[in-house]
Write a protein that holds these residues in place. Structure first.
Motif, PDB file in Angstrom:
ATOM      1  N   LEU A 222     -62.734 -16.583   1.606  1.00 48.86           N
ATOM      2  CA  LEU A 222     -63.034 -17.295   0.246  1.00 48.86           C
ATOM      3  C   LEU A 222     -61.968 -16.435  -0.646  1.00 48.86           C
ATOM      4  CD1 LEU A 222     -66.405 -14.771  -1.591  1.00 48.86           C
ATOM      5  CD2 LEU A 222     -64.321 -15.024  -2.375  1.00 48.86           C
ATOM      6  N   ILE A 223     -62.159 -17.804  -1.783  1.00 53.73           N
ATOM      7  CA  ILE A 223     -61.099 -18.197  -2.769  1.00 53.73           C
ATOM      8  C   ILE A 223     -61.110 -17.540  -3.850  1.00 53.73           C
ATOM      9  CG2 ILE A 223     -59.154 -19.808  -3.412  1.00 53.73           C
ATOM     10  CD1 ILE A 223     -59.088 -19.368  -0.434  1.00 53.73           C
ATOM     11  N   ALA A 224     -60.890 -16.392  -4.324  1.00 53.97           N
ATOM     12  CA  ALA A 224     -61.212 -15.297  -5.301  1.00 53.97           C
ATOM     13  C   ALA A 224     -60.168 -16.238  -6.442  1.00 53.97           C
ATOM     14  CB  ALA A 224     -60.918 -14.580  -4.907  1.00 53.97           C
ATOM     15  N   PRO A 225     -59.264 -16.283  -6.253  1.00 52.69           N
ATOM     16  CA  PRO A 225     -57.602 -16.769  -7.662  1.00 52.69           C
ATOM     17  C   PRO A 225     -58.337 -18.613  -7.935  1.00 52.69           C
ATOM     18  CG  PRO A 225     -56.885 -16.190  -5.613  1.00 52.69           C
ATOM     19  CD  PRO A 225     -58.081 -16.153  -5.679  1.00 52.69           C
ATOM     20  N   PRO A 226     -58.170 -18.556  -8.572  1.00 52.00           N
ATOM     21  CA  PRO A 226     -57.810 -20.422  -8.915  1.00 52.00           C
ATOM     22  C   PRO A 226     -56.765 -20.792  -8.208  1.00 52.00           C
ATOM     23  CG  PRO A 226     -57.125 -19.379 -10.862  1.00 52.00           C
ATOM     24  CD  PRO A 226     -56.668 -17.922  -9.771  1.00 52.00           C
ATOM     25  N   LEU A 227     -57.577 -22.137  -7.892  1.00 53.82           N
ATOM     26  CA  LEU A 227     -57.100 -22.839  -7.181  1.00 53.82           C
ATOM     27  C   LEU A 227     -55.753 -24.149  -7.549  1.00 53.82           C
ATOM     28  CD1 LEU A 227     -60.931 -25.292  -5.626  1.00 53.82           C
ATOM     29  CD2 LEU A 227     -58.481 -23.495  -4.647  1.00 53.82           C
ATOM     30  N   MET A 228     -55.515 -23.285  -8.814  1.00 57.17           N
ATOM     31  CA  MET A 228     -54.778 -25.257  -9.816  1.00 57.17           C
ATOM     32  C   MET A 228     -53.858 -23.885  -9.214  1.00 57.17           C
ATOM     33  SD  MET A 228     -55.411 -22.919 -13.666  1.00 57.17           S
ATOM     34  CE  MET A 228     -54.884 -21.071 -14.221  1.00 57.17           C
ATOM     35  N   HIS A 229     -53.310 -22.642  -8.765  1.00 55.94           N
ATOM     36  CA  HIS A 229     -51.807 -22.280  -8.795  1.00 55.94           C
ATOM     37  C   HIS A 229     -51.650 -22.240  -7.027  1.00 55.94           C
ATOM     38  CE1 HIS A 229     -51.001 -20.843 -11.873  1.00 55.94           C
ATOM     39  NE2 HIS A 229     -51.542 -20.184 -12.443  1.00 55.94           N
ATOM     40  N   GLY A 230     -50.768 -21.982  -6.555  1.00 56.56           N
ATOM     41  CA  GLY A 230     -50.017 -22.256  -5.480  1.00 56.56           C
ATOM     42  C   GLY A 230     -51.001 -21.288  -4.473  1.00 56.56           C
ATOM     43  N   THR A 231     -51.637 -19.677  -4.335  1.00 52.98           N
ATOM     44  CA  THR A 231     -52.063 -18.547  -3.390  1.00 52.98           C
ATOM     45  C   THR A 231     -53.491 -19.028  -3.431  1.00 52.98           C
ATOM     46  OG1 THR A 231     -50.617 -16.827  -4.117  1.00 52.98           O
ATOM     47  CG2 THR A 231     -52.710 -16.318  -3.280  1.00 52.98           C
ATOM     48  N   GLY A 232     -54.279 -19.729  -4.211  1.00 53.39           N
ATOM     49  CA  GLY A 232     -55.440 -19.906  -3.751  1.00 53.39           C
ATOM     50  C   GLY A 232     -55.059 -21.475  -3.175  1.00 53.39           C
ATOM     51  N   LEU A 233     -55.004 -22.265  -3.731  1.00 53.84           N
ATOM     52  CA  LEU A 233     -54.394 -24.197  -3.329  1.00 53.84           C
ATOM     53  C   LEU A 233     -54.067 -24.094  -1.942  1.00 53.84           C
ATOM     54  CD1 LEU A 233     -55.627 -27.252  -3.400  1.00 53.84           C
ATOM     55  CD2 LEU A 233     -53.466 -26.992  -4.864  1.00 53.84           C
ATOM     56  N   LEU A 234     -53.194 -23.006  -1.463  1.00 57.80           N
ATOM     57  CA  LEU A 234     -52.641 -23.236  -0.638  1.00 57.80           C
ATOM     58  C   LEU A 234     -53.410 -22.342   0.721  1.00 57.80           C
ATOM     59  CD1 LEU A 234     -49.297 -22.314  -0.931  1.00 57.80           C
ATOM     60  CD2 LEU A 234     -50.253 -25.104  -0.041  1.00 57.80           C
ATOM     61  N   THR A 235     -53.919 -21.584   0.497  1.00 53.01           N
ATOM     62  CA  THR A 235     -55.136 -21.118   1.527  1.00 53.01           C
ATOM     63  C   THR A 235     -56.003 -21.867   1.622  1.00 53.01           C
ATOM     64  OG1 THR A 235     -56.077 -19.328  -0.233  1.00 53.01           O
ATOM     65  CG2 THR A 235     -53.918 -18.192   1.573  1.00 53.01           C
ATOM     66  N   ALA A 236     -57.087 -22.541   0.786  1.00 53.05           N
ATOM     67  CA  ALA A 236     -57.594 -23.381   1.219  1.00 53.05           C
ATOM     68  C   ALA A 236     -57.575 -24.424   1.516  1.00 53.05           C
ATOM     69  CB  ALA A 236     -58.034 -23.621  -0.460  1.00 53.05           C
ATOM     70  N   MET A 237     -56.256 -25.143   1.508  1.00 52.41           N
ATOM     71  CA  MET A 237     -56.180 -26.527   2.000  1.00 52.41           C
ATOM     72  C   MET A 237     -56.421 -25.563   3.500  1.00 52.41           C
ATOM     73  SD  MET A 237     -52.806 -27.844  -0.492  1.00 52.41           S
ATOM     74  CE  MET A 237     -52.030 -28.219   1.222  1.00 52.41           C
ATOM     75  N   GLY A 238     -54.980 -24.518   4.019  1.00 59.54           N
ATOM     76  CA  GLY A 238     -54.798 -24.349   4.760  1.00 59.54           C
ATOM     77  C   GLY A 238     -56.131 -24.397   6.028  1.00 59.54           C
ATOM     78  N   SER A 239     -57.640 -23.779   5.239  1.00 58.20           N
ATOM     79  CA  SER A 239     -59.054 -23.834   5.663  1.00 58.20           C
ATOM     80  C   SER A 239     -59.561 -25.195   6.210  1.00 58.20           C
ATOM     81  CB  SER A 239     -59.601 -22.602   4.896  1.00 58.20           C
ATOM     82  OG  SER A 239     -60.901 -22.978   5.558  1.00 58.20           O
ATOM     83  N   HIS A 240     -59.359 -26.372   5.045  1.00 54.71           N
ATOM     84  CA  HIS A 240     -59.486 -27.215   4.873  1.00 54.71           C
ATOM     85  C   HIS A 240     -59.332 -27.593   6.367  1.00 54.71           C
ATOM     86  CE1 HIS A 240     -62.526 -29.924   4.061  1.00 54.71           C
ATOM     87  NE2 HIS A 240     -61.128 -31.176   3.229  1.00 54.71           N
ATOM     88  N   LEU A 241     -57.953 -28.029   6.352  1.00 54.79           N
ATOM     89  CA  LEU A 241     -57.353 -28.264   7.194  1.00 54.79           C
ATOM     90  C   LEU A 241     -57.573 -28.091   9.241  1.00 54.79           C
ATOM     91  CD1 LEU A 241     -53.469 -29.395   5.513  1.00 54.79           C
ATOM     92  CD2 LEU A 241     -55.292 -30.689   5.943  1.00 54.79           C
ATOM     93  N   ALA A 242     -57.859 -27.310   8.597  1.00 56.59           N
ATOM     94  CA  ALA A 242     -58.233 -26.489  10.106  1.00 56.59           C
ATOM     95  C   ALA A 242     -59.999 -26.893  10.203  1.00 56.59           C
ATOM     96  CB  ALA A 242     -58.078 -24.722   9.949  1.00 56.59           C
TER      97      ALA A 242
END
Length: 539
Positions: A222-242
């Motif tokens: 669950l990504i609580a912060p905006p995807l437009m910033h590194g914390t949200g986007l990089l953790t979302a990418m990590g999940s998606h790429l896995a």
């Protein structure tokens, strides 16, 4: 050719269960079958409209599946992702599009008016793609849904490179935002290097395919912060790429109740937040509603970018004793400087981090700082690191420096190296306050203030002062129903910090001190502090 995110997605998508969820957003669930089809079609459509390898694709929207689908399409088409802060004014958005040389822009219809104000000044943008709730798009734009359904959804099967780039535009603390340039391969290697310590990881696409076929889809985050910033986007990418599932929230601002409702409903294994600015409201909601939400699925809470205090961590663990709290010390241009892991079995002091294996600390003369010496030093991170800042050679030269033959990223974070080798973070040098010749890092004063029960949040800035040069000044948000007692707060700070670090004045803010990504809005805090100081002088 090295790791490429587009190749990774094309490798795992055919072997993932087609009905496994890739994205959950409110009532919407997009399975991997659909996610693959949409991103393949969108990638092919953008290429057909003139996008070429290396062109930039800017994404301008709040959290929603289309954000990550556009990112995935960009990877597959060999386009370079550009994040856009949706809180910016139209002119600031224009700067990002112009500075990045965006060729494609994917935006949400709620920002159509802003786009219409600036698009005539953006001749390099050839394709505008609108994500519309109503199905109606601007006359100059193409429909995201139409492009997503244009084609048979088959893989592109094009040759890609590990040198393909990924941009993260970061605001920093001074000047206009700059695009941090990460090669796909290097960004992937940072992730793999951490995973290798825990066991065998796939080292080729063939191994990745078989690994994914064997273990199935990844977990839910669950990504609580905006995807437009590194914390949200990089953790979302990590999940998606896995091959995992990315859960996003529907609210325009962070809502702890919506977050806890989503955890209770969707059972994510991981939660991504940004320090106390997200964790404290979550804790307050949990304390106010004991037993209302089942949060037992959360095995990991990940935070980066903002101080996460011991007291708040301790409180969260009362509600989720099974969780591991991972506090990462990173920035967009320096990923993996340090980490702090706290569990119910062991506490870690605020701002204390285990140093990463790529991390070194140097003094102002580029000499290594000895552990336990008490000497303040700058945190430096060795390779792999970004190429630099896009179209800014001067800032690149300042941040990425070679010491003893090694190229380091040195964003400006000051710390103390303790005798046991851990780092105690002090703060960014360009935010440091010089008061009567003494250096005060705002973060340590802020953390002292936030341990007082009357304080919900606090920022500390330097205000020009005839006597002190800069006066340490605090701007606080009070907890509900709490009055401002300056004398009590000053006395509270003096219990743990030197007298010169105690705020000379404390003012109350009438709005949040945080941006939507949870990071400190020091500009707003300074305006409140200077206005308050001015009123005090005139009175």
């Amino acid at each position: 050719m090295g790791w490429n995110f587009g190749d990774i997605l094309e490798t795992i998508e055919p072997v993932l269960p087609p009905d496994a969820p890739a994205f959950i957003h409110g009532e919407r669930t997009i399975p991997w079958r659909e996610a693959s089809r949409i991103s393949n079609n969108l990638a092919r459509a953008l290429i057909a409209r003139g996008a070429a390898a290396g062109d930039k694709i800017a994404v301008y929207m709040r959290n929603r599946p289309e954000y990550m689908l556009a990112v995935a399409a960009g990877f597959k088409a060999r386009l370079t992702h550009v994040n856009v802060n949706y809180r910016y004014t139209p002119d600031e958005v224009w700067y990002i599009f112009d500075n990045s040389d965006a060729q494609t822009v994917v935006y949400a219809s709620e920002f159509r008016d802003a786009v219409e104000q600036i698009r005539d000044r953006l001749p390099k943008v050839k394709t505008w793609v609108e994500v519309s709730e109503s199905g109606q798009t601007a006359a100059f734009a193409e429909s995201f849904d139409n492009l997503a359904n244009e084609g048979d959804g088959s893989p592109l099967n094009i040759e890609r490179s590990g040198d393909d780039l990924f941009f993260i535009y970061t605001g920093g603390t001074t000047g206009m935002p700059k695009g941090v340039m990460w090669p796909h391969h290097d960004l992937r290697e940072i992730t793999l290097s951490a995973a290798r310590k825990m066991g065998t990881v796939p080292e080729t696409l063939e191994e990745l395919r078989e690994h994914t076929r064997k273990i199935g889809p990844g977990g839910k985050v669950l990504i609580a912060p905006p995807l437009m910033h590194g914390t949200g986007l990089l953790t979302a990418m990590g999940s998606h790429l896995a091959g995992g599932c990315v859960i996003t929230l529907t609210g325009e601002t962070f809502d702890p109740v919506e977050t806890l409702d989503a955890i209770d409903r969707h059972k994510p294994q991981s939660l991504t937040i940004v320090g106390d600015s997200f964790a404290r409201p979550l804790l307050n909601a949990l304390n106010a509603n004991p037993g209302k939400w089942d949060v037992s699925s959360v095995a990991m809470v990940v935070s980066s970018g903002v101080m996460w205090s011991l007291e708040v961590k301790r409180g969260l663990l009362e509600h989720m004793p099974q969780a591991m709290l991972s506090d990462a010390f990173s920035s967009s241009e320096a990923l993996g400087m340090g980490n702090s892991i706290m569990t119910k079995m062991g506490e870690v002091k605020t701002a204390k981090f285990m140093i990463g294996e790529r991390c070194r600390v140097f003094d102002e003369n580029d000499q290594p700082v000895e552990p336990g010496s008490g000497v303040r030093g700058l945190v430096a991170l060795g390779p792999p690191n970004p190429i630099g800042y896009y179209k800014d050679e001067e800032k690149t030269a300042r941040t990425f420096r070679t010491i003893d033959g090694v190229r380091y990223s040195i964003p400006g974070d000051w710390c103390i190296v303790e005798a046991d080798g851990t780092l105690t973070l002090l703060g960014r040098g360009n935010a440091c306050i010089n008061t009567a010749g003494e250096k005060v890092f705002p973060e340590e004063v802020e953390e002292a203030l936030k341990t007082h029960p009357s304080i919900e949040d606090a920022l500390v800035v330097g205000v020009p002062d005839e006597k002190w040069g800069q006066a340490v000044t605090a701007v606080v948000q009070l907890a509900p129903g709490q009055p401002l007692d300056e004398a009590a707060l000053k006395a509270h700070v003096r219990k743990t910090l030197a007298g010169y670090k105690t705020p000379k004045r404390i003012f109350v803010a009438d709005r949040s001190l945080r941006a939507s990504n949870g990071k400190a809005d020091y500009g707003a805090a300074k305006a409140v502090a200077e206005a308050g100081a001015g009123e005090a002088v005139s009175a």
